[in-house]
Enzyme design. Structure first.
Site, PDB file in Angstrom:
ATOM      1  N   CYS A  69      -2.428 -84.375  31.789  1.00 55.07           N
ATOM      2  CA  CYS A  69      -1.920 -85.308  32.862  1.00 55.07           C
ATOM      3  C   CYS A  69      -0.562 -85.709  32.575  1.00 55.07           C
ATOM      4  CB  CYS A  69      -2.723 -86.498  32.731  1.00 55.07           C
ATOM      5  SG  CYS A  69      -3.144 -87.418  31.803  1.00 55.07           S
ATOM      6  N   GLY A  70      -0.497 -86.501  33.510  1.00 51.93           N
ATOM      7  CA  GLY A  70       1.558 -87.527  32.763  1.00 51.93           C
ATOM      8  C   GLY A  70       1.486 -87.264  31.282  1.00 51.93           C
ATOM      9  N   GLY A  74      -5.273 -91.276  30.432  1.00 50.22           N
ATOM     10  CA  GLY A  74      -6.007 -91.295  31.464  1.00 50.22           C
ATOM     11  C   GLY A  74      -6.777 -89.972  31.288  1.00 50.22           C
ATOM     12  N   HIS A 102     -10.629 -83.915  11.195  1.00 46.13           N
ATOM     13  CA  HIS A 102     -10.686 -85.396  10.527  1.00 46.13           C
ATOM     14  C   HIS A 102     -12.142 -85.658  11.801  1.00 46.13           C
ATOM     15  CE1 HIS A 102      -7.906 -85.999   7.669  1.00 46.13           C
ATOM     16  NE2 HIS A 102      -7.963 -85.159   7.508  1.00 46.13           N
ATOM     17  N   ASN A 103     -11.507 -85.325  12.504  1.00 46.94           N
ATOM     18  CA  ASN A 103     -12.603 -86.162  13.944  1.00 46.94           C
ATOM     19  C   ASN A 103     -13.575 -85.281  14.777  1.00 46.94           C
ATOM     20  OD1 ASN A 103      -9.299 -87.427  14.349  1.00 46.94           O
ATOM     21  ND2 ASN A 103     -10.861 -88.629  13.596  1.00 46.94           N
TER      22      ASN A 103
END
Ligand code: RB5
Length: 152
Positions: A69-70, A74, A102-103
């Site tokens: 997105c921009g 979001g 890591h995530n």
């Protein structure tokens, strides 16, 4: 290139052009891309694209998701509402690698107003080339997943 992946891709109106460039690259790399839109310049709402992509990752129809997105923010906020999905918004390749290692972030979010095509591609390839390291990171990711919405 490594393993061919099933990658779902979505963007709002702000990310349409960057999406097109990255979809082309992903297909050149041999991945199977499902592009859910948006297309064109009409204004749309990013959660309407974040939700189906994140859901496909959560239920196993997709190996990875890419959302643009921009700002990328979001999309990340919306995708993280889908249980089991860890979406990360990045604008540099080191962060992109680390959110995979890591995530175990299976959804990458990019901001088309933040990164150009070359930097976006650098982030995307760093993320795709990286693997979750497990070990101590598994314990931490499990603690994220154990957090309930009502926990303060
Ligand atoms: C759309 O105007 C814009 O809000 C969106 O692309 C994104 O930046 C939101 O996080």
């Amino acid at each position: 290139m490594g393993t061919a992946l099933r990658i779902w891709v979505g963007a709002d109106h702000g990310g349409v052009e960057l999406k097109a460039a990255l979809v082309k690259k992903l297909e050149e790399f041999g991945h199977t891309v499902t592009d859910i839109g948006a297309d064109g310049s009409h204004s749309v709402d990013y959660p309407d694209y974040a939700h189906p992509v994140a859901t496909a990752v959560a239920d196993g129809r997709a190996d990875r998701g890419l959302l643009i997105c921009g700002s990328g923010q979001g999309m990340a906020m919306a995708a993280c509402k889908v249980p089991g999905v860890r979406a990360a918004c990045v604008s540099d390749p080191v962060s992109a690698r680390l959110v995979a290692e890591h995530n175990d972030a299976r959804v990458l979010c990019l901001g088309a107003r933040i990164v150009g095509v070359e930097l976006a591609l650098g982030c995307l390839t760093a993320w795709l080339d990286a693997s979750f390291e497990g070990g101590r990171h598994s314990r931490r990711v499990a603690k994220i997943e154990a957090l309930a919405p009502q926990d303060g």
